[in-house]
Design a protein around this motif. Structure first.
Motif, PDB file in Angstrom:
ATOM      1  N   UNK A 157     -34.130  -7.594 -15.648  1.00 22.07           N
ATOM      2  CA  UNK A 157     -35.438  -7.815 -16.239  1.00 22.07           C
ATOM      3  C   UNK A 157     -36.298  -6.564 -16.143  1.00 22.07           C
ATOM      4  N   UNK A 158     -37.599  -6.751 -16.318  1.00 23.24           N
ATOM      5  CA  UNK A 158     -38.557  -5.644 -16.179  1.00 23.24           C
ATOM      6  C   UNK A 158     -39.814  -6.238 -15.570  1.00 23.24           C
ATOM      7  N   UNK A 159     -39.933  -6.113 -14.253  1.00 17.64           N
ATOM      8  CA  UNK A 159     -41.064  -6.710 -13.541  1.00 17.64           C
ATOM      9  C   UNK A 159     -42.019  -5.663 -12.974  1.00 17.64           C
ATOM     10  N   UNK A 160     -41.755  -4.388 -13.242  1.00 17.97           N
ATOM     11  CA  UNK A 160     -42.592  -3.326 -12.683  1.00 17.97           C
ATOM     12  C   UNK A 160     -43.704  -2.893 -13.645  1.00 17.97           C
ATOM     13  N   UNK A 164     -49.513  -9.492 -17.363  1.00 21.17           N
ATOM     14  CA  UNK A 164     -49.743  -9.797 -18.766  1.00 21.17           C
ATOM     15  C   UNK A 164     -49.173  -8.778 -19.730  1.00 21.17           C
ATOM     16  N   UNK A 165     -48.489  -7.756 -19.236  1.00 22.24           N
ATOM     17  CA  UNK A 165     -47.919  -6.719 -20.101  1.00 22.24           C
ATOM     18  C   UNK A 165     -46.838  -7.310 -20.995  1.00 22.24           C
ATOM     19  N   UNK A 168     -43.052  -7.140 -19.955  1.00 22.24           N
ATOM     20  CA  UNK A 168     -42.520  -7.917 -18.833  1.00 22.24           C
ATOM     21  C   UNK A 168     -41.335  -8.782 -19.288  1.00 22.24           C
ATOM     22  N   UNK A 169     -40.252  -8.763 -18.517  1.00 25.74           N
ATOM     23  CA  UNK A 169     -39.098  -9.642 -18.717  1.00 25.74           C
ATOM     24  C   UNK A 169     -38.630 -10.093 -17.331  1.00 25.74           C
ATOM     25  N   UNK A 170     -38.488 -11.389 -17.154  1.00 23.57           N
ATOM     26  CA  UNK A 170     -38.031 -11.923 -15.871  1.00 23.57           C
ATOM     27  C   UNK A 170     -36.547 -11.636 -15.682  1.00 23.57           C
ATOM     28  N   UNK A 171     -36.178 -11.295 -14.450  1.00 28.21           N
ATOM     29  CA  UNK A 171     -34.765 -11.155 -14.111  1.00 28.21           C
ATOM     30  C   UNK A 171     -34.105 -12.522 -14.127  1.00 28.21           C
TER      31      UNK A 171
END
Length: 179
Positions: A157-160, A164-165, A168-171
């Motif tokens: 994912x992409x949590x960094x 609200x960005x 963002x993608x949850x792992x």
């Protein structure tokens, strides 16, 4: 007695080290054996086949014993856990729970890279207890909801990014039923 002391996995196959010792105190000096699924071994004069190597146990069956029938895959609208495309997807910090037929929940706490691994917590009903799978990797076998599951995929994912960005993608972790 046989004690399970460690496991190794390369994402495609799994091995375990078993130690034959009379008591827990004797494990350090006991006879060590490395086994994999379908390995055969003799313990105390009895012959066994290694049916499965999990992240936390090794399943031995007496030689020539029938292979157990896997648990049925849940189906229907109220099936738990929910399967899509033959897999159960756990998403980062999104608990999945059932409240009938034995209260239990599963949470993917974190995912890491280098190598890909996940931290999964299971809170089960009072009768079965729970489990914590720290450092679960692709190919590992986990026991959840009274069934065995293989870790089939891990997405970082992409949590960094900021709250609200749009990036963002949850792992996630994909689990597939064993059997």
């Amino acid at each position: 007695m046989v004690w399970y002391t460690e496991a190794r996995s390369d994402g495609r196959s799994r091995q375990a080290v078993l130690v034959e010792a009379a008591t827990p105190a004797d494990r350090r000096d006991g006879r060590r054996r490395t086994v994999a699924p379908r390995s055969e071994l003799t313990v105390d004069g009895r012959r066994y086949t290694v049916r499965q190597v999990c992240a936390y146990r090794v399943v031995l069956t007496p030689r020539d014993a029938p292979v157990p029938t896997p648990a049925p895959v849940p189906s229907g609208e109220n099936a738990w856990p929910p399967l899509a495309g033959g897999r159960w997807r756990l998403r980062w910090h999104a608990p999945q729970a059932r409240y009938t037929g034995g209260n239990e929940s599963v949470v993917l706490y974190d995912v890491h890279d280098g190598p890909k691994r996940a931290h999964i917590g299971v809170t089960a009903n009072k009768r079965d207890g729970g489990a914590l799978y720290d450092d679960a990797r692709i190919g590992d076998t986990l026991e959840i909801a009274g069934r065995l599951w293989r870790v089939a995929g891990i997405g970082l994912g992409k949590t960094d990014v900021g709250e609200g960005d749009r990036e963002f993608r949850a792992g996630y972790v994909d689990l597939r039923p064993v059997g």
